[in-house]
Motif scaffolding. Structure first.
Motif, PDB file in Angstrom:
ATOM      1  N   TYR A 147       0.865  -1.172   0.000  1.00 41.35           N
ATOM      2  CA  TYR A 147       0.000   0.000   0.000  1.00 41.35           C
ATOM      3  C   TYR A 147       0.907   1.229   0.000  1.00 41.35           C
ATOM      4  CZ  TYR A 147      -4.161  -2.782   1.064  1.00 41.35           C
ATOM      5  OH  TYR A 147      -5.210  -3.666   0.999  1.00 41.35           O
ATOM      6  N   VAL A 148       0.563   2.230  -0.823  1.00 44.28           N
ATOM      7  CA  VAL A 148       1.402   3.417  -0.964  1.00 44.28           C
ATOM      8  C   VAL A 148       0.549   4.680  -0.883  1.00 44.28           C
ATOM      9  CG1 VAL A 148       3.089   4.627  -2.404  1.00 44.28           C
ATOM     10  CG2 VAL A 148       2.941   2.130  -2.506  1.00 44.28           C
ATOM     11  N   ARG A 149       0.980   5.615  -0.039  1.00 44.62           N
ATOM     12  CA  ARG A 149       0.421   6.969  -0.001  1.00 44.62           C
ATOM     13  C   ARG A 149       1.474   7.921  -0.538  1.00 44.62           C
ATOM     14  NH1 ARG A 149      -1.001   8.834   5.809  1.00 44.62           N
ATOM     15  NH2 ARG A 149      -1.636  10.714   4.664  1.00 44.62           N
ATOM     16  N   GLY A 150       1.058   8.863  -1.365  1.00 46.22           N
ATOM     17  CA  GLY A 150       1.991   9.882  -1.802  1.00 46.22           C
ATOM     18  C   GLY A 150       2.521   9.666  -3.204  1.00 46.22           C
ATOM     19  N   ARG A 151       3.750  10.075  -3.409  1.00 47.60           N
ATOM     20  CA  ARG A 151       4.353  10.066  -4.743  1.00 47.60           C
ATOM     21  C   ARG A 151       4.716   8.661  -5.194  1.00 47.60           C
ATOM     22  NH1 ARG A 151       5.765  15.260  -6.390  1.00 47.60           N
ATOM     23  NH2 ARG A 151       5.612  16.846  -4.737  1.00 47.60           N
ATOM     24  N   SER A 214      10.150  13.980  -3.945  1.00 46.58           N
ATOM     25  CA  SER A 214      10.274  12.759  -3.159  1.00 46.58           C
ATOM     26  C   SER A 214      11.550  12.712  -2.322  1.00 46.58           C
ATOM     27  CB  SER A 214      10.220  11.533  -4.083  1.00 46.58           C
ATOM     28  OG  SER A 214      10.016  10.367  -3.338  1.00 46.58           O
ATOM     29  N   PRO A 215      11.696  13.617  -1.357  1.00 50.06           N
ATOM     30  CA  PRO A 215      12.915  13.629  -0.552  1.00 50.06           C
ATOM     31  C   PRO A 215      13.010  12.482   0.441  1.00 50.06           C
ATOM     32  CG  PRO A 215      11.351  15.212   0.309  1.00 50.06           C
ATOM     33  CD  PRO A 215      10.754  14.680  -0.958  1.00 50.06           C
ATOM     34  N   THR A 216      11.860  11.889   0.817  1.00 45.63           N
ATOM     35  CA  THR A 216      11.915  10.856   1.856  1.00 45.63           C
ATOM     36  C   THR A 216      10.759   9.873   1.720  1.00 45.63           C
ATOM     37  OG1 THR A 216      12.180  10.503   4.254  1.00 45.63           O
ATOM     38  CG2 THR A 216      10.575  12.163   3.563  1.00 45.63           C
ATOM     39  N   ILE A 217      10.974   8.659   2.226  1.00 43.61           N
ATOM     40  CA  ILE A 217       9.973   7.589   2.230  1.00 43.61           C
ATOM     41  C   ILE A 217       9.922   6.996   3.635  1.00 43.61           C
ATOM     42  CG2 ILE A 217       9.375   5.284   1.379  1.00 43.61           C
ATOM     43  CD1 ILE A 217      10.718   6.014  -1.262  1.00 43.61           C
ATOM     44  N   ALA A 218       8.704   6.830   4.155  1.00 41.92           N
ATOM     45  CA  ALA A 218       8.510   6.194   5.461  1.00 41.92           C
ATOM     46  C   ALA A 218       7.902   4.813   5.260  1.00 41.92           C
ATOM     47  CB  ALA A 218       7.604   7.042   6.342  1.00 41.92           C
ATOM     48  N   VAL A 219       8.473   3.807   5.906  1.00 38.23           N
ATOM     49  CA  VAL A 219       7.964   2.440   5.836  1.00 38.23           C
ATOM     50  C   VAL A 219       7.324   2.116   7.190  1.00 38.23           C
ATOM     51  CG1 VAL A 219       8.488   0.040   5.274  1.00 38.23           C
ATOM     52  CG2 VAL A 219       9.896   1.885   4.312  1.00 38.23           C
TER      53      VAL A 219
END
Length: 433
Positions: A147-151, A214-219
């Motif tokens: 599941y992905v939120r955002g870019r 897209s500077p950052t990704i949270a898992v």
């Protein structure tokens, strides 16, 4: 579709990539797209990751055929076993209704579902799981969907760096983590972390100091519709606006200790390298380091004061030879072989000189299930802090068969960790005698 032996292959056995190839276009028909998306949702609902047998089955027959076989209880035994606790008590229509609920909950928070065959799927990041599995690396199974939120997820793992560390960070660790995150983002790398307190939070915020795509990704270690820790809800929402938030758990699923450890393998897989900034001897952060090492990623660690308990884990990684020593963003870029990025790294990130911690680090807390079998710990983690659960509810939450849940509860009761209450079970409270 004709196979090499001249026979016909059932279209339902085609994977997502095969469907795209079969119809000869860059996009699947809307009905095939929806069916595939529902299959991914069903698979994520049916099992507790990681599971090599299930992941391998999906890879062989495709998500649609895998989900249909699991739903109808005709998959191989090795696949039915890890999915039984969450599927055998429901008929097919009820399972499909659960999929409707999950997809609606995801849509409500602006999340989408991707899997193999989707143009956004970070296949290059997950190939390493196959190589790790061939080398008998434990838990080397990729997710079957996300599941992905955002870019959109792009250029992973090549253009990404994972930064992880202790929740109880010191001022020293905070400054180093911010330095590395800001420098990496300035050089065009996406910073990946777990949205937890401490170093994770510092890494995300440092990366977002730069106005870039897209500077950052949270898992996450919980459902995509939840924020954990709750105090970081605003941070997670902000990450979803400028970057991405991802989870391999269905909406509504709660965070649990084992899910953080499982989540950590994705943090490692999605980036070219992982930097550990402060970690105690028994820190869960070391599981991310172990995953990075097992997946063949570049592993780096920041040394700390020899008097700091929160740097012991980093020192052990360095002493073992598994991690390379880094002290700055420039070190990290050079270690990753980013020569062009190092040459472009020509402006100061505006941090004051590094300082030693102004207060002693907090001791690492012992978890009640330390020393118990992983399955028993999962059952304990499935119990809410203030509510009771039946054996059936615990079986669904932990994805462990009811018989094994009963056995685990017996062990937990012997260890004085749980209590029976009106036919259900709850965690022991301080008020219990």
């Amino acid at each position: 579709m004709v196979k090499h032996d001249g026979s016909q292959q059932d279209p339902v056995l085609l994977s997502g990539r095969d469907v795209t190839t079969e119809i000869g276009t860059s996009r699947r028909p809307p009905e095939a797209e929806e069916e595939l998306r529902r299959s991914w949702a069903g698979l994520l609902r049916a099992y507790e990751p990681p599971d090599a047998a299930l992941a391998g089955y999906v890879e062989r027959v495709g998500a649609r055929a895998a989900w249909t076989a699991i739903r109808d209880r005709r998959a191989p035994r090795s696949v039915l076993l890890p999915t039984a606790a969450r599927t055998e008590q429901f008929i097919a229509a009820e399972l499909e209704a659960l999929i409707d609920t999950d997809l609606a909950a995801a849509e409500a928070v602006g999340a989408r579902l991707i899997g193999a065959g989707d143009p956004e799927w970070p296949e290059a990041a997950f190939v390493s799981f196959l190589m790790a599995a061939s080398n008998a690396v434990k838990n080397a199974a990729p997710p079957v969907a996300l599941y992905v939120r955002g870019r959109r997820l792009t250029n992973l793992p090549a253009d990404a760096l994972s930064i992880v560390g202790s929740r109880a960070n010191t001022a020293y660790g905070q400054r180093v983590a911010a330095d590395i995150a800001m420098g990496a983002a300035d050089a065009g790398l996406t910073v990946i972390s777990g949205a937890a307190f401490g170093i994770d939070t510092v890494a995300h915020r440092g990366a977002m100091a730069y106005d870039r795509e897209s500077p950052t990704i949270a898992v996450l270690a919980c459902g995509i519709d939840r924020a954990y820790p709750v105090a970081n809800a605003a941070l997670i929402d902000r990450i979803a606006q400028v970057g991405s938030v991802i989870s391999e758990y269905p909406p509504g699923f709660s965070p649990a200790r084992h899910r953080f450890l499982v989540r950590n393998r994705l943090i490692a897989a999605l980036s070219a390298g992982t930097v550990v900034v402060e970690a105690g001897r028994r820190s869960g952060t070391l599981s991310t380091a172990g995953a990075a090492d097992g997946l063949g990623r570049v592993l780096m660690a920041v040394p700390g004061p020899v008097t700091s308990a929160l740097s012991v884990g980093c020192h052990l990684l360095l002493a073992s030879g598994k991690a390379l020593l880094v002290t700055s963003a420039e070190d990290v870029l050079a270690t990753l072989g980013e020569r062009e990025r190092v040459e472009a790294f020509n402006r100061h990130v505006g941090l004051e000189p590094l300082m030693l911690p102004t207060e002693p680090p907090r001791p690492t807390e012992r978890h009640p299930t330390d020393g118990l079998e992983p399955g028993i710990a999962k059952v304990y983690d499935a119990l809410p802090a203030r509510a009771a659960r039946t054996v059936t509810q615990l079986s669904v939450e932990s994805a462990i068969p009811s018989g094994d849940v009963i056995a685990a509860l017996t062990v937990l009761e012997l260890h004085d960790l749980v209590r029976r209450q009106n036919g259900a079970w709850r965690r022991k409270r301080q008020s219990d005698q």
